[in-house]
Motif scaffolding. Structure first.
Motif, short mmCIF file in Angstrom:
data_model
loop_
_atom_site.label_atom_id
_atom_site.label_comp_id
_atom_site.label_asym_id
_atom_site.label_seq_id
_atom_site.Cartn_x
_atom_site.Cartn_y
_atom_site.Cartn_z
N VAL A 11 0.84 -1.20 0.00
CA VAL A 11 0.00 0.00 0.00
C VAL A 11 0.87 1.25 0.00
N SER A 12 1.92 1.26 0.79
CA SER A 12 2.81 2.43 0.87
C SER A 12 3.51 2.71 -0.46
N LEU A 13 4.02 1.66 -1.09
CA LEU A 13 4.70 1.85 -2.38
C LEU A 13 3.72 2.29 -3.47
N GLY A 14 2.48 1.85 -3.38
CA GLY A 14 1.48 2.26 -4.36
C GLY A 14 1.00 3.69 -4.14
N ALA A 15 1.04 4.14 -2.90
CA ALA A 15 0.55 5.48 -2.60
C ALA A 15 1.44 6.57 -3.21
N ILE A 16 2.69 6.30 -3.39
CA ILE A 16 3.61 7.31 -3.91
C ILE A 16 3.24 7.74 -5.33
N PRO A 17 3.14 6.83 -6.30
CA PRO A 17 2.77 7.29 -7.65
C PRO A 17 1.35 7.83 -7.72
N GLY A 18 0.44 7.30 -6.90
CA GLY A 18 -0.93 7.81 -6.92
C GLY A 18 -1.01 9.24 -6.44
N LEU A 77 -0.42 -7.33 -5.38
CA LEU A 77 -0.55 -6.43 -6.52
C LEU A 77 -1.86 -5.65 -6.44
N ARG A 78 -2.93 -6.31 -6.03
CA ARG A 78 -4.20 -5.60 -5.87
C ARG A 78 -4.09 -4.53 -4.80
N LEU A 79 -3.41 -4.84 -3.69
CA LEU A 79 -3.20 -3.83 -2.65
C LEU A 79 -2.35 -2.68 -3.16
N PHE A 80 -1.30 -3.01 -3.91
CA PHE A 80 -0.42 -1.99 -4.46
C PHE A 80 -1.18 -1.03 -5.38
N PHE A 81 -1.92 -1.60 -6.34
CA PHE A 81 -2.54 -0.76 -7.36
C PHE A 81 -3.88 -0.17 -6.91
N ALA A 82 -4.78 -1.01 -6.41
CA ALA A 82 -6.12 -0.52 -6.06
C ALA A 82 -6.12 0.30 -4.78
N THR A 83 -5.57 -0.23 -3.72
CA THR A 83 -5.61 0.48 -2.45
C THR A 83 -4.56 1.58 -2.37
N GLY A 84 -3.33 1.24 -2.74
CA GLY A 84 -2.25 2.22 -2.62
C GLY A 84 -2.31 3.30 -3.68
N CYS A 85 -2.15 2.90 -4.93
CA CYS A 85 -2.07 3.88 -6.03
C CYS A 85 -3.39 4.59 -6.26
N LEU A 86 -4.45 3.84 -6.52
CA LEU A 86 -5.73 4.48 -6.81
C LEU A 86 -6.39 5.05 -5.56
N GLY A 87 -6.09 4.47 -4.41
CA GLY A 87 -6.63 5.02 -3.16
C GLY A 87 -6.07 6.39 -2.85
N SER A 88 -4.79 6.60 -3.11
CA SER A 88 -4.21 7.93 -2.88
C SER A 88 -4.52 8.88 -4.05
#
Length: 115
Positions: free
Chosen positions: A33-40, A91-102
């Motif tokens: 989630v943290s790594l996905g939040a950065i690009p989002g 991957l779902r946590l990375f993209f859906a929760t992290g990236c798209l969530g942020s």
């Protein structure tokens, strides 16, 4: 189109998942989630700046479009990946929760319309 999206996500995820291989399983989800939040968050910030240049500050068009597109992409992504079982939960946590969530936060939309 979906096959190329799947390929891009899996290739990019392969490099990131190397970090998860040696990671404690209890830390995998927060790390994804943290790594996905950065690009989002960065995408949201720069698209908002771009929309202010094009549309002005009278109405938060950028925030509205970001939330609209992000919700639509999240719906497609989650539905597509869960129906076909092609991605890992990380991957779902990375993209859906992290990236798209942020990327999509309706609290920002509320703040932009009030102030």
């Amino acid at each position: 189109m979906f096959a190329s999206l799947q390929t891009i996500l899996l290739l990019g995820w392969g490099k990131i998942s190397a970090l998860f291989g040696a990671t404690d399983p209890a830390l995998r989800a927060p790390l994804a989630v943290s790594l996905g939040a950065i690009p989002g968050a960065l995408s949201r910030y720069y698209l908002t700046l771009w929309s202010v240049q094009w549309f002005g500050t009278g109405f938060p068009v950028g925030t509205f479009l970001i939330n609209l597109t992000g919700a639509m992409v999240m719906g497609f992504f989650v539905t597509y990946t869960l129906d076909r079982s092609i991605t890992s939960p990380d991957l779902r946590l990375f993209f859906a929760t992290g990236c798209l969530g942020s990327y999509t936060t309706f609290s920002t939309y509320t703040l932009d319309t009030l102030y």
